[in-house]
Design an enzyme around this catalytic site. Structure first.
Site, PDB file in Angstrom:
ATOM      1  N   VAL A  11      -2.614  27.489   4.935  1.00  0.00           N
ATOM      2  CA  VAL A  11      -3.228  26.490   5.813  1.00  0.00           C
ATOM      3  C   VAL A  11      -3.052  26.871   7.282  1.00  0.00           C
ATOM      4  O   VAL A  11      -4.008  26.857   8.060  1.00  0.00           O
ATOM      5  CB  VAL A  11      -2.626  25.094   5.526  1.00  0.00           C
ATOM      6  CG1 VAL A  11      -2.992  24.102   6.623  1.00  0.00           C
ATOM      7  CG2 VAL A  11      -3.127  24.586   4.184  1.00  0.00           C
ATOM      8  N   THR A  86       5.210  21.909   1.322  1.00  0.00           N
ATOM      9  CA  THR A  86       5.840  20.680   0.810  1.00  0.00           C
ATOM     10  C   THR A  86       5.840  20.748  -0.719  1.00  0.00           C
ATOM     11  O   THR A  86       5.138  19.986  -1.381  1.00  0.00           O
ATOM     12  CB  THR A  86       5.070  19.429   1.289  1.00  0.00           C
ATOM     13  OG1 THR A  86       3.664  19.630   1.047  1.00  0.00           O
ATOM     14  CG2 THR A  86       5.302  19.133   2.749  1.00  0.00           C
ATOM     15  N   GLU A 151      -5.196  18.356   5.529  1.00  0.00           N
ATOM     16  CA  GLU A 151      -6.097  19.503   5.415  1.00  0.00           C
ATOM     17  C   GLU A 151      -6.730  19.520   4.017  1.00  0.00           C
ATOM     18  O   GLU A 151      -6.051  19.305   3.026  1.00  0.00           O
ATOM     19  CB  GLU A 151      -5.302  20.795   5.667  1.00  0.00           C
ATOM     20  CG  GLU A 151      -6.125  22.042   5.636  1.00  0.00           C
ATOM     21  CD  GLU A 151      -7.352  21.947   6.531  1.00  0.00           C
ATOM     22  OE1 GLU A 151      -7.199  21.812   7.740  1.00  0.00           O
ATOM     23  OE2 GLU A 151      -8.477  22.020   5.996  1.00  0.00           O
ATOM     24  N   LEU A 153      -8.962  22.212   3.077  1.00  0.00           N
ATOM     25  CA  LEU A 153      -9.587  23.499   2.756  1.00  0.00           C
ATOM     26  C   LEU A 153      -9.194  23.973   1.356  1.00  0.00           C
ATOM     27  O   LEU A 153      -8.122  23.630   0.857  1.00  0.00           O
ATOM     28  CB  LEU A 153      -9.234  24.559   3.809  1.00  0.00           C
ATOM     29  CG  LEU A 153      -7.771  24.883   4.134  1.00  0.00           C
ATOM     30  CD1 LEU A 153      -7.141  25.743   3.070  1.00  0.00           C
ATOM     31  CD2 LEU A 153      -7.701  25.587   5.470  1.00  0.00           C
ATOM     32  N   GLU A 155      -8.493  27.174  -1.109  1.00  0.00           N
ATOM     33  CA  GLU A 155      -8.237  28.617  -1.123  1.00  0.00           C
ATOM     34  C   GLU A 155      -9.428  29.302  -1.781  1.00  0.00           C
ATOM     35  O   GLU A 155     -10.026  28.774  -2.713  1.00  0.00           O
ATOM     36  CB  GLU A 155      -6.943  28.915  -1.886  1.00  0.00           C
ATOM     37  CG  GLU A 155      -5.732  28.515  -1.070  1.00  0.00           C
ATOM     38  CD  GLU A 155      -4.423  28.701  -1.813  1.00  0.00           C
ATOM     39  OE1 GLU A 155      -4.364  29.518  -2.738  1.00  0.00           O
ATOM     40  OE2 GLU A 155      -3.460  28.004  -1.458  1.00  0.00           O
ATOM     41  N   LYS A 207      -5.209  12.220   1.249  1.00  0.00           N
ATOM     42  CA  LYS A 207      -5.046  13.588   0.720  1.00  0.00           C
ATOM     43  C   LYS A 207      -4.607  13.557  -0.745  1.00  0.00           C
ATOM     44  O   LYS A 207      -5.156  14.280  -1.587  1.00  0.00           O
ATOM     45  CB  LYS A 207      -4.020  14.332   1.592  1.00  0.00           C
ATOM     46  CG  LYS A 207      -3.684  15.717   1.118  1.00  0.00           C
ATOM     47  CD  LYS A 207      -4.861  16.667   1.187  1.00  0.00           C
ATOM     48  CE  LYS A 207      -4.561  17.918   0.409  1.00  0.00           C
ATOM     49  NZ  LYS A 207      -5.646  18.864   0.382  1.00  0.00           N
ATOM     50  N   ASN A 211      -6.986  14.873  -4.014  1.00  0.00           N
ATOM     51  CA  ASN A 211      -6.572  15.905  -4.974  1.00  0.00           C
ATOM     52  C   ASN A 211      -6.400  15.329  -6.376  1.00  0.00           C
ATOM     53  O   ASN A 211      -6.726  15.979  -7.373  1.00  0.00           O
ATOM     54  CB  ASN A 211      -5.271  16.567  -4.509  1.00  0.00           C
ATOM     55  CG  ASN A 211      -5.567  17.729  -3.557  1.00  0.00           C
ATOM     56  OD1 ASN A 211      -6.721  18.023  -3.289  1.00  0.00           O
ATOM     57  ND2 ASN A 211      -4.532  18.368  -3.059  1.00  0.00           N
ATOM     58  N   CYS A 263      -1.396  22.995  -4.951  1.00  0.00           N
ATOM     59  CA  CYS A 263      -1.717  21.618  -4.526  1.00  0.00           C
ATOM     60  C   CYS A 263      -1.862  20.621  -5.670  1.00  0.00           C
ATOM     61  O   CYS A 263      -1.091  19.667  -5.743  1.00  0.00           O
ATOM     62  CB  CYS A 263      -2.969  21.632  -3.672  1.00  0.00           C
ATOM     63  SG  CYS A 263      -2.696  22.445  -2.083  1.00  0.00           S
ATOM     64  N   LYS A 266       1.386  19.668  -7.862  1.00  0.00           N
ATOM     65  CA  LYS A 266       2.454  18.994  -7.112  1.00  0.00           C
ATOM     66  C   LYS A 266       1.959  17.677  -6.515  1.00  0.00           C
ATOM     67  O   LYS A 266       2.721  16.719  -6.425  1.00  0.00           O
ATOM     68  CB  LYS A 266       3.033  19.916  -6.036  1.00  0.00           C
ATOM     69  CG  LYS A 266       2.243  19.976  -4.743  1.00  0.00           C
ATOM     70  CD  LYS A 266       3.049  20.591  -3.614  1.00  0.00           C
ATOM     71  CE  LYS A 266       2.214  20.894  -2.383  1.00  0.00           C
ATOM     72  NZ  LYS A 266       1.514  19.789  -1.756  1.00  0.00           N
TER      73      LYS A 266
END
Ligand code: NAD
Length: 436
Positions: A11, A86, A151, A153, A155, A207, A211, A263, A266
Protein backbone atom coordinates in the site's frame (compact mmCIF):
# COMPACT_ATOMS: atom_id res chain seq x y z
CA UNK A 1 1.95 19.04 -0.84
CA UNK A 2 4.70 17.39 1.15
CA UNK A 3 3.78 13.85 2.11
CA UNK A 4 5.45 11.25 4.32
CA UNK A 5 4.41 7.62 4.02
CA UNK A 6 5.19 5.43 7.02
CA UNK A 7 5.37 1.80 5.87
CA UNK A 8 6.60 1.16 2.32
CA UNK A 9 4.88 -2.15 1.57
CA UNK A 10 2.23 -2.91 -1.05
CA UNK A 11 0.00 0.00 0.00
CA UNK A 12 2.68 2.50 1.03
CA UNK A 13 4.86 2.02 -2.04
CA UNK A 14 2.04 2.19 -4.57
CA UNK A 15 0.38 5.15 -2.80
CA UNK A 16 3.71 6.97 -2.44
CA UNK A 17 4.55 6.52 -6.11
CA UNK A 18 0.96 7.41 -7.07
CA UNK A 19 0.91 10.63 -5.03
CA UNK A 20 4.32 11.62 -6.42
CA UNK A 21 2.95 11.08 -9.90
CA UNK A 22 0.11 13.51 -9.08
CA UNK A 23 2.81 16.13 -8.41
CA UNK A 24 3.26 15.85 -4.66
CA UNK A 25 6.61 15.72 -2.90
CA UNK A 26 6.79 12.27 -1.27
CA UNK A 27 9.13 10.50 1.11
CA UNK A 28 8.45 6.81 1.67
CA UNK A 29 9.71 5.69 5.08
CA UNK A 30 10.27 2.23 6.49
CA UNK A 31 12.05 0.57 9.41
CA UNK A 32 13.30 -2.13 7.02
CA UNK A 33 16.61 -0.64 5.88
CA UNK A 34 17.24 -3.40 3.31
CA UNK A 35 13.93 -2.57 1.63
CA UNK A 36 14.77 1.14 1.56
CA UNK A 37 18.26 0.45 0.16
CA UNK A 38 16.80 -1.61 -2.68
CA UNK A 39 14.24 1.07 -3.47
CA UNK A 40 16.89 3.80 -3.41
CA UNK A 41 18.80 1.75 -5.98
CA UNK A 42 15.69 1.76 -8.18
CA UNK A 43 14.82 -1.88 -7.54
CA UNK A 44 11.09 -2.52 -6.90
CA UNK A 45 10.51 -4.63 -3.78
CA UNK A 46 7.19 -6.03 -4.96
CA UNK A 47 5.80 -7.20 -8.27
CA UNK A 48 2.99 -4.92 -9.38
CA UNK A 49 2.13 -4.17 -13.03
CA UNK A 50 3.10 -0.61 -14.00
CA UNK A 51 4.95 0.09 -10.74
CA UNK A 52 8.52 0.05 -12.06
CA UNK A 53 7.79 2.78 -14.64
CA UNK A 54 6.03 4.89 -12.00
CA UNK A 55 8.97 4.54 -9.61
CA UNK A 56 11.59 5.39 -12.22
CA UNK A 57 9.70 8.43 -13.53
CA UNK A 58 9.05 9.95 -10.10
CA UNK A 59 12.46 9.14 -8.64
CA UNK A 60 14.09 10.82 -11.64
CA UNK A 61 12.00 13.94 -11.11
CA UNK A 62 13.00 13.83 -7.40
CA UNK A 63 9.36 13.90 -6.33
CA UNK A 64 9.76 10.47 -4.75
CA UNK A 65 12.48 9.54 -2.28
CA UNK A 66 13.01 6.67 0.15
CA UNK A 67 14.42 6.92 3.64
CA UNK A 68 14.69 5.33 7.07
CA UNK A 69 15.04 8.78 8.66
CA UNK A 70 11.61 9.05 10.30
CA UNK A 71 12.39 12.34 12.03
CA UNK A 72 13.34 14.19 8.86
CA UNK A 73 10.50 12.64 6.85
CA UNK A 74 7.84 13.51 9.42
CA UNK A 75 9.16 17.01 10.11
CA UNK A 76 9.01 18.07 6.49
CA UNK A 77 5.50 16.62 5.81
CA UNK A 78 2.10 18.33 5.69
CA UNK A 79 0.37 14.95 5.70
CA UNK A 80 1.78 11.77 7.25
CA UNK A 81 0.20 8.54 5.99
CA UNK A 82 0.31 5.45 8.17
CA UNK A 83 0.51 2.41 5.86
CA UNK A 84 2.00 -0.25 8.15
CA UNK A 85 0.78 -3.84 8.36
CA UNK A 86 -2.10 -4.88 10.62
CA UNK A 87 -1.92 -8.70 10.55
CA UNK A 88 -4.26 -11.00 12.46
CA UNK A 89 -3.15 -12.30 15.83
CA UNK A 90 -3.70 -15.95 16.77
CA UNK A 91 -7.08 -15.07 18.34
CA UNK A 92 -8.28 -13.24 15.19
CA UNK A 93 -7.86 -9.79 16.76
CA UNK A 94 -5.82 -7.21 14.88
CA UNK A 95 -2.16 -6.83 15.78
CA UNK A 96 -1.96 -3.07 16.19
CA UNK A 97 1.65 -2.89 17.35
CA UNK A 98 3.00 -1.36 14.09
CA UNK A 99 0.24 1.29 13.97
CA UNK A 100 0.90 2.22 17.61
CA UNK A 101 4.63 2.41 16.95
CA UNK A 102 4.10 4.61 13.89
CA UNK A 103 1.78 6.94 15.87
CA UNK A 104 4.38 7.17 18.63
CA UNK A 105 7.08 8.10 16.09
CA UNK A 106 4.85 10.82 14.62
CA UNK A 107 4.22 12.21 18.12
CA UNK A 108 7.95 12.32 18.88
CA UNK A 109 8.75 14.33 15.75
CA UNK A 110 5.72 16.53 15.18
CA UNK A 111 6.91 20.12 14.65
CA UNK A 112 3.81 21.97 13.43
CA UNK A 113 0.24 21.36 12.24
CA UNK A 114 -0.03 18.06 10.35
CA UNK A 115 -2.66 15.67 9.21
CA UNK A 116 -2.04 12.05 10.13
CA UNK A 117 -3.98 9.93 7.67
CA UNK A 118 -4.45 6.29 8.45
CA UNK A 119 -4.45 4.03 5.38
CA UNK A 120 -3.84 0.81 7.27
CA UNK A 121 -6.94 -1.33 7.79
CA UNK A 122 -7.76 -0.82 11.45
CA UNK A 123 -10.56 -1.49 13.95
CA UNK A 124 -13.21 1.09 14.78
CA UNK A 125 -11.82 3.64 17.21
CA UNK A 126 -8.25 3.66 15.88
CA UNK A 127 -8.46 7.33 14.83
CA UNK A 128 -9.00 8.22 18.50
CA UNK A 129 -6.27 5.79 19.58
CA UNK A 130 -3.74 7.35 17.17
CA UNK A 131 -4.76 10.84 18.40
CA UNK A 132 -4.12 9.80 21.99
CA UNK A 133 -0.72 8.21 21.22
CA UNK A 134 0.48 11.20 19.18
CA UNK A 135 -0.60 13.57 21.98
CA UNK A 136 1.08 11.49 24.71
CA UNK A 137 4.38 11.40 22.81
CA UNK A 138 4.54 15.02 21.68
CA UNK A 139 5.36 18.23 23.53
CA UNK A 140 1.72 19.24 23.19
CA UNK A 141 2.70 22.50 21.45
CA UNK A 142 1.43 21.54 18.01
CA UNK A 143 -2.06 21.08 16.66
CA UNK A 144 -2.84 18.07 14.44
CA UNK A 145 -5.75 16.11 12.97
CA UNK A 146 -6.03 12.36 12.53
CA UNK A 147 -8.17 11.16 9.62
CA UNK A 148 -9.19 7.73 8.44
CA UNK A 149 -8.43 7.17 4.75
CA UNK A 150 -8.85 3.43 4.14
CA UNK A 151 -7.22 1.99 1.05
CA UNK A 152 -9.11 -0.18 -1.45
CA UNK A 153 -6.43 -0.94 -4.06
CA UNK A 154 -6.20 -4.52 -5.28
CA UNK A 155 -2.83 -6.20 -5.59
CA UNK A 156 -2.21 -7.04 -9.22
CA UNK A 157 -4.04 -3.87 -10.31
CA UNK A 158 -2.83 -1.53 -7.58
CA UNK A 159 -1.37 1.20 -9.80
CA UNK A 160 -4.52 1.31 -11.92
CA UNK A 161 -6.68 1.33 -8.80
CA UNK A 162 -4.72 4.18 -7.25
CA UNK A 163 -5.13 6.29 -10.37
CA UNK A 164 -8.72 5.30 -10.99
CA UNK A 165 -10.35 4.26 -7.70
CA UNK A 166 -14.04 3.37 -7.49
CA UNK A 167 -14.21 5.84 -4.60
CA UNK A 168 -12.09 7.53 -1.99
CA UNK A 169 -13.26 7.38 1.61
CA UNK A 170 -12.22 10.05 4.08
CA UNK A 171 -13.28 9.87 7.71
CA UNK A 172 -12.90 13.12 9.62
CA UNK A 173 -14.80 15.59 11.78
CA UNK A 174 -12.31 18.41 11.15
CA UNK A 175 -13.17 21.00 8.48
CA UNK A 176 -9.49 21.89 8.07
CA UNK A 177 -8.46 18.29 7.51
CA UNK A 178 -11.40 17.71 5.16
CA UNK A 179 -10.41 20.63 2.93
CA UNK A 180 -6.76 19.53 2.78
CA UNK A 181 -7.66 15.91 2.00
CA UNK A 182 -10.12 17.01 -0.71
CA UNK A 183 -7.44 19.17 -2.26
CA UNK A 184 -4.93 16.28 -2.10
CA UNK A 185 -7.31 14.05 -4.03
CA UNK A 186 -8.54 16.81 -6.39
CA UNK A 187 -6.87 15.33 -9.50
CA UNK A 188 -8.68 12.07 -8.88
CA UNK A 189 -12.07 13.66 -8.19
CA UNK A 190 -11.71 15.66 -11.43
CA UNK A 191 -12.07 12.34 -13.25
CA UNK A 192 -15.52 11.96 -11.64
CA UNK A 193 -14.36 9.55 -8.97
CA UNK A 194 -16.57 10.03 -5.90
CA UNK A 195 -15.06 11.11 -2.58
CA UNK A 196 -17.10 9.95 0.38
CA UNK A 197 -16.51 12.14 3.44
CA UNK A 198 -17.95 10.53 6.57
CA UNK A 199 -17.24 10.08 10.26
CA UNK A 200 -14.00 8.35 11.31
CA UNK A 201 -15.70 5.30 12.79
CA UNK A 202 -17.81 4.76 9.68
CA UNK A 203 -14.73 5.11 7.46
CA UNK A 204 -12.91 2.49 9.52
CA UNK A 205 -15.84 0.09 9.28
CA UNK A 206 -16.39 0.69 5.54
CA UNK A 207 -13.09 -1.10 4.81
CA UNK A 208 -13.99 -4.22 6.82
CA UNK A 209 -17.52 -4.22 5.41
CA UNK A 210 -16.23 -3.98 1.82
CA UNK A 211 -13.73 -6.82 2.17
CA UNK A 212 -16.18 -9.01 4.06
CA UNK A 213 -18.87 -8.45 1.41
CA UNK A 214 -16.45 -9.54 -1.34
CA UNK A 215 -15.33 -12.54 0.72
CA UNK A 216 -18.99 -13.40 1.35
CA UNK A 217 -19.69 -13.61 -2.38
CA UNK A 218 -16.83 -16.08 -2.82
CA UNK A 219 -17.89 -18.23 0.14
CA UNK A 220 -21.52 -18.05 -1.04
CA UNK A 221 -20.53 -19.62 -4.35
CA UNK A 222 -18.17 -22.11 -2.69
CA UNK A 223 -20.94 -23.32 -0.38
CA UNK A 224 -22.97 -24.20 -3.49
CA UNK A 225 -20.18 -26.19 -5.16
CA UNK A 226 -20.80 -29.46 -3.33
CA UNK A 227 -24.47 -29.37 -4.28
CA UNK A 228 -23.49 -28.77 -7.90
CA UNK A 229 -21.10 -31.72 -7.87
CA UNK A 230 -23.67 -34.03 -6.28
CA UNK A 231 -26.47 -33.08 -8.66
CA UNK A 232 -24.70 -32.37 -11.95
CA UNK A 233 -25.35 -28.62 -11.87
CA UNK A 234 -22.43 -26.39 -12.90
CA UNK A 235 -21.30 -23.53 -10.64
CA UNK A 236 -20.05 -21.47 -13.59
CA UNK A 237 -23.51 -21.63 -15.15
CA UNK A 238 -25.02 -20.62 -11.80
CA UNK A 239 -22.64 -17.65 -11.62
CA UNK A 240 -23.64 -16.57 -15.13
CA UNK A 241 -27.32 -17.08 -14.38
CA UNK A 242 -27.31 -14.97 -11.24
CA UNK A 243 -24.61 -12.49 -12.28
CA UNK A 244 -26.73 -11.13 -15.12
CA UNK A 245 -29.23 -9.92 -12.53
CA UNK A 246 -28.29 -6.24 -12.27
CA UNK A 247 -28.96 -6.33 -8.53
CA UNK A 248 -26.27 -9.01 -8.16
CA UNK A 249 -23.71 -8.30 -10.91
CA UNK A 250 -21.16 -10.75 -12.34
CA UNK A 251 -18.04 -10.00 -10.29
CA UNK A 252 -16.68 -11.96 -7.34
CA UNK A 253 -18.83 -15.00 -8.05
CA UNK A 254 -15.87 -17.32 -8.69
CA UNK A 255 -16.01 -20.65 -6.91
CA UNK A 256 -12.65 -22.31 -6.37
CA UNK A 257 -9.90 -23.00 -3.88
CA UNK A 258 -11.03 -20.08 -1.72
CA UNK A 259 -9.85 -16.56 -1.10
CA UNK A 260 -6.48 -15.69 0.42
CA UNK A 261 -4.09 -12.79 0.58
CA UNK A 262 -3.12 -10.36 3.28
CA UNK A 263 -6.60 -8.79 3.48
CA UNK A 264 -9.74 -10.92 3.13
CA UNK A 265 -8.89 -13.68 5.65
CA UNK A 266 -7.62 -11.32 8.33
CA UNK A 267 -10.29 -8.69 7.76
CA UNK A 268 -13.19 -11.15 8.00
CA UNK A 269 -11.67 -12.54 11.22
CA UNK A 270 -11.15 -9.01 12.57
CA UNK A 271 -14.78 -8.14 11.86
CA UNK A 272 -15.89 -11.25 13.75
CA UNK A 273 -13.71 -10.22 16.72
CA UNK A 274 -15.02 -6.66 16.62
CA UNK A 275 -18.65 -7.79 16.53
CA UNK A 276 -18.06 -10.12 19.47
CA UNK A 277 -16.15 -7.47 21.45
CA UNK A 278 -19.18 -5.21 21.18
CA UNK A 279 -21.55 -8.08 22.11
CA UNK A 280 -23.03 -8.34 18.59
CA UNK A 281 -23.90 -11.49 16.64
CA UNK A 282 -21.27 -12.58 14.11
CA UNK A 283 -22.58 -15.86 12.66
CA UNK A 284 -22.70 -14.73 9.02
CA UNK A 285 -19.07 -13.56 9.10
CA UNK A 286 -17.92 -16.66 10.98
CA UNK A 287 -19.50 -18.80 8.27
CA UNK A 288 -17.70 -16.88 5.49
CA UNK A 289 -14.40 -17.77 7.15
CA UNK A 290 -15.29 -21.40 7.91
CA UNK A 291 -16.48 -22.09 4.36
CA UNK A 292 -13.29 -20.59 2.98
CA UNK A 293 -11.00 -22.70 5.14
CA UNK A 294 -12.93 -25.82 4.15
CA UNK A 295 -12.18 -25.21 0.47
CA UNK A 296 -8.51 -26.10 0.92
CA UNK A 297 -9.54 -29.57 2.05
CA UNK A 298 -11.92 -29.97 -0.89
CA UNK A 299 -8.90 -29.67 -3.19
CA UNK A 300 -6.98 -32.34 -1.28
CA UNK A 301 -9.96 -34.71 -1.22
CA UNK A 302 -10.42 -34.36 -4.97
CA UNK A 303 -6.75 -34.99 -5.55
CA UNK A 304 -6.71 -38.08 -3.34
CA UNK A 305 -9.76 -39.50 -5.11
CA UNK A 306 -8.18 -39.17 -8.58
CA UNK A 307 -4.59 -40.13 -7.79
CA UNK A 308 -3.68 -43.65 -8.95
CA UNK A 309 -1.31 -44.18 -5.99
CA UNK A 310 -1.37 -43.13 -2.31
CA UNK A 311 -0.36 -39.55 -1.66
CA UNK A 312 2.92 -40.52 0.03
CA UNK A 313 4.05 -42.31 -3.14
CA UNK A 314 3.07 -39.48 -5.45
CA UNK A 315 4.71 -36.35 -6.81
CA UNK A 316 2.31 -33.46 -7.29
CA UNK A 317 2.94 -30.45 -9.46
CA UNK A 318 1.43 -27.18 -8.23
CA UNK A 319 0.93 -24.33 -10.71
CA UNK A 320 0.53 -20.97 -8.99
CA UNK A 321 1.75 -20.00 -5.53
CA UNK A 322 0.60 -16.37 -5.24
CA UNK A 323 -2.85 -15.85 -3.73
CA UNK A 324 -4.02 -14.45 -7.04
CA UNK A 325 -2.59 -13.63 -10.48
CA UNK A 326 -0.39 -10.59 -11.24
CA UNK A 327 1.10 -10.41 -7.76
CA UNK A 328 4.04 -11.99 -5.96
CA UNK A 329 2.18 -11.87 -2.62
CA UNK A 330 1.87 -15.30 -1.01
CA UNK A 331 0.46 -14.16 2.34
CA UNK A 332 -2.41 -16.52 3.30
CA UNK A 333 -2.28 -17.99 -0.19
CA UNK A 334 -4.39 -21.16 -0.49
CA UNK A 335 -1.63 -22.53 -2.76
CA UNK A 336 0.93 -22.31 0.04
CA UNK A 337 -1.47 -24.09 2.40
CA UNK A 338 -1.98 -26.85 -0.15
CA UNK A 339 1.76 -27.30 -0.77
CA UNK A 340 2.43 -27.52 2.98
CA UNK A 341 -0.41 -30.03 3.42
CA UNK A 342 0.86 -32.18 0.52
CA UNK A 343 4.37 -32.23 2.01
CA UNK A 344 2.92 -33.11 5.41
CA UNK A 345 1.12 -36.05 3.81
CA UNK A 346 4.43 -37.29 2.40
CA UNK A 347 3.92 -36.32 -1.25
CA UNK A 348 6.69 -34.80 -3.35
CA UNK A 349 5.86 -31.33 -4.66
CA UNK A 350 7.13 -29.58 -7.80
CA UNK A 351 6.02 -25.96 -7.75
CA UNK A 352 5.96 -23.14 -10.27
CA UNK A 353 4.75 -19.53 -10.27
CA UNK A 354 5.64 -16.79 -12.76
CA UNK A 355 6.60 -14.20 -10.09
CA UNK A 356 6.10 -15.58 -6.57
CA UNK A 357 8.87 -18.22 -6.46
CA UNK A 358 11.31 -16.16 -4.38
CA UNK A 359 8.71 -15.43 -1.73
CA UNK A 360 7.50 -19.04 -1.72
CA UNK A 361 11.03 -20.42 -1.26
CA UNK A 362 11.29 -18.45 2.00
CA UNK A 363 8.03 -19.95 3.26
CA UNK A 364 8.22 -23.60 2.12
CA UNK A 365 10.79 -26.25 2.94
CA UNK A 366 10.93 -29.51 1.04
CA UNK A 367 9.34 -28.65 -2.32
CA UNK A 368 11.24 -28.49 -5.62
CA UNK A 369 10.83 -25.11 -7.36
CA UNK A 370 10.95 -24.62 -11.11
CA UNK A 371 11.34 -21.57 -13.34
CA UNK A 372 9.36 -23.13 -16.17
CA UNK A 373 5.73 -24.28 -16.00
CA UNK A 374 6.32 -27.38 -18.13
CA UNK A 375 9.48 -28.47 -16.32
CA UNK A 376 7.44 -28.34 -13.11
CA UNK A 377 5.03 -31.03 -14.33
CA UNK A 378 7.49 -33.39 -15.97
CA UNK A 379 6.90 -36.97 -14.71
CA UNK A 380 4.49 -35.82 -11.96
CA UNK A 381 1.48 -37.89 -10.92
CA UNK A 382 -0.92 -34.97 -10.99
CA UNK A 383 -1.19 -31.24 -11.61
CA UNK A 384 -3.02 -28.92 -9.22
CA UNK A 385 -3.75 -25.41 -10.55
CA UNK A 386 -4.01 -22.93 -7.70
CA UNK A 387 -3.70 -19.46 -9.30
CA UNK A 388 -5.46 -18.36 -12.47
CA UNK A 389 -2.47 -16.88 -14.29
CA UNK A 390 -3.12 -16.42 -18.02
CA UNK A 391 -0.14 -18.63 -18.85
CA UNK A 392 -1.98 -21.54 -17.18
CA UNK A 393 -5.24 -20.77 -19.00
CA UNK A 394 -3.33 -20.70 -22.30
CA UNK A 395 -1.06 -23.67 -21.59
CA UNK A 396 -0.46 -26.33 -24.25
CA UNK A 397 -2.62 -29.02 -22.67
CA UNK A 398 -1.46 -31.67 -25.16
CA UNK A 399 2.06 -31.11 -23.88
CA UNK A 400 0.80 -31.12 -20.28
CA UNK A 401 -0.74 -34.54 -20.89
CA UNK A 402 2.43 -35.83 -22.47
CA UNK A 403 4.65 -34.60 -19.63
CA UNK A 404 2.53 -35.82 -16.72
CA UNK A 405 3.07 -39.43 -15.63
CA UNK A 406 -0.68 -39.69 -14.97
CA UNK A 407 -3.10 -37.27 -16.67
CA UNK A 408 -4.71 -36.04 -13.43
CA UNK A 409 -5.60 -32.33 -13.21
CA UNK A 410 -7.26 -30.63 -10.24
CA UNK A 411 -8.37 -27.20 -11.35
CA UNK A 412 -8.64 -25.07 -8.21
CA UNK A 413 -9.68 -22.01 -10.22
CA UNK A 414 -12.03 -23.51 -12.83
CA UNK A 415 -9.94 -22.27 -15.75
CA UNK A 416 -10.41 -25.33 -17.98
CA UNK A 417 -13.59 -26.82 -19.43
CA UNK A 418 -14.51 -30.30 -18.10
CA UNK A 419 -15.75 -31.64 -21.45
CA UNK A 420 -12.61 -30.48 -23.29
CA UNK A 421 -10.42 -32.01 -20.60
CA UNK A 422 -12.35 -35.27 -20.80
CA UNK A 423 -12.04 -35.41 -24.58
CA UNK A 424 -8.30 -34.91 -24.22
CA UNK A 425 -8.14 -37.89 -21.86
CA UNK A 426 -7.52 -36.15 -18.54
CA UNK A 427 -8.88 -37.29 -15.18
CA UNK A 428 -10.09 -33.83 -14.31
CA UNK A 429 -11.88 -32.10 -11.51
CA UNK A 430 -12.74 -28.44 -11.20
CA UNK A 431 -14.73 -27.02 -8.26
CA UNK A 432 -18.50 -27.29 -8.39
CA UNK A 433 -18.49 -28.73 -11.90
CA UNK A 434 -19.07 -32.18 -13.30
CA UNK A 435 -16.38 -34.68 -12.27
CA UNK A 436 -15.67 -36.69 -15.42
P1 NAD B 1 3.15 -4.71 4.01
O1 NAD B 1 3.47 -5.73 5.03
O2 NAD B 1 3.41 -4.99 2.58
O3 NAD B 1 3.92 -3.36 4.37
C1 NAD B 1 4.00 -2.82 5.64
C2 NAD B 1 5.34 -2.09 5.77
O4 NAD B 1 5.35 -1.36 6.99
C3 NAD B 1 6.55 -3.02 5.80
O5 NAD B 1 7.47 -2.63 4.81
C4 NAD B 1 7.14 -2.82 7.21
O6 NAD B 1 8.53 -2.93 7.26
C5 NAD B 1 6.67 -1.40 7.51
N1 NAD B 1 6.63 -1.05 8.93
C6 NAD B 1 6.19 -1.79 9.97
N2 NAD B 1 6.28 -1.10 11.11
C7 NAD B 1 6.77 0.13 10.78
C8 NAD B 1 7.09 1.30 11.53
N3 NAD B 1 6.88 1.37 12.85
N4 NAD B 1 7.59 2.36 10.88
C9 NAD B 1 7.81 2.31 9.55
N5 NAD B 1 7.53 1.24 8.78
C10 NAD B 1 7.01 0.15 9.39
O7 NAD B 1 1.61 -4.33 4.23
P2 NAD B 1 0.55 -3.88 3.11
O8 NAD B 1 0.08 -5.06 2.36
O9 NAD B 1 1.07 -2.70 2.39
O10 NAD B 1 -0.66 -3.44 4.06
C11 NAD B 1 -0.58 -2.28 4.84
C12 NAD B 1 -1.96 -1.98 5.40
O11 NAD B 1 -2.85 -1.68 4.32
C13 NAD B 1 -2.60 -3.14 6.16
O12 NAD B 1 -3.37 -2.62 7.20
C14 NAD B 1 -3.49 -3.78 5.11
O13 NAD B 1 -4.58 -4.46 5.69
C15 NAD B 1 -3.96 -2.56 4.34
N6 NAD B 1 -4.33 -2.82 2.95
C16 NAD B 1 -3.59 -3.68 2.20
C17 NAD B 1 -3.94 -3.89 0.87
C18 NAD B 1 -3.15 -4.85 0.01
O14 NAD B 1 -3.64 -5.21 -1.04
N7 NAD B 1 -1.96 -5.28 0.42
C19 NAD B 1 -5.03 -3.22 0.31
C20 NAD B 1 -5.74 -2.33 1.10
C21 NAD B 1 -5.38 -2.13 2.41
Amino acid sequence: MKLAIIGTGYVGLVSGAGFANLGHDVVCLDIDDKKIERLKAGEPTIFEPGLTELLVRNMESKRLIFSTDMEDGIKRADIVFICVGTPAREDGNVDMSAVKEAAKTVGQHINGYKIIANKSTVPIGTTDLVKKIVKENSTGKFDFDVVSNPEFLREGAAVKDFENPDRIVIGTDSQRAKETMLSLYKPVSRTNRPIVVIGCKSAELVKYAANSMLAARISFMNQLTQLCEKTGADIKDIARGIGLDSRIGPRFLHAGAGYGGSCFPKDVKALVSMLKDYGCNAELFEAIDTINERQYFAILEKLESLLPAPMENSVISVWGLAFKPKTDDIRESPAIEIVKELLKKGAGVCAYDPVALDNAKKEINGAAFFNDRYEAINDCDALVVMTEWDEFRNADMKLVKKLLKHPVVIDGRNIYEPDVMKTMGFSYSGIGRAIL
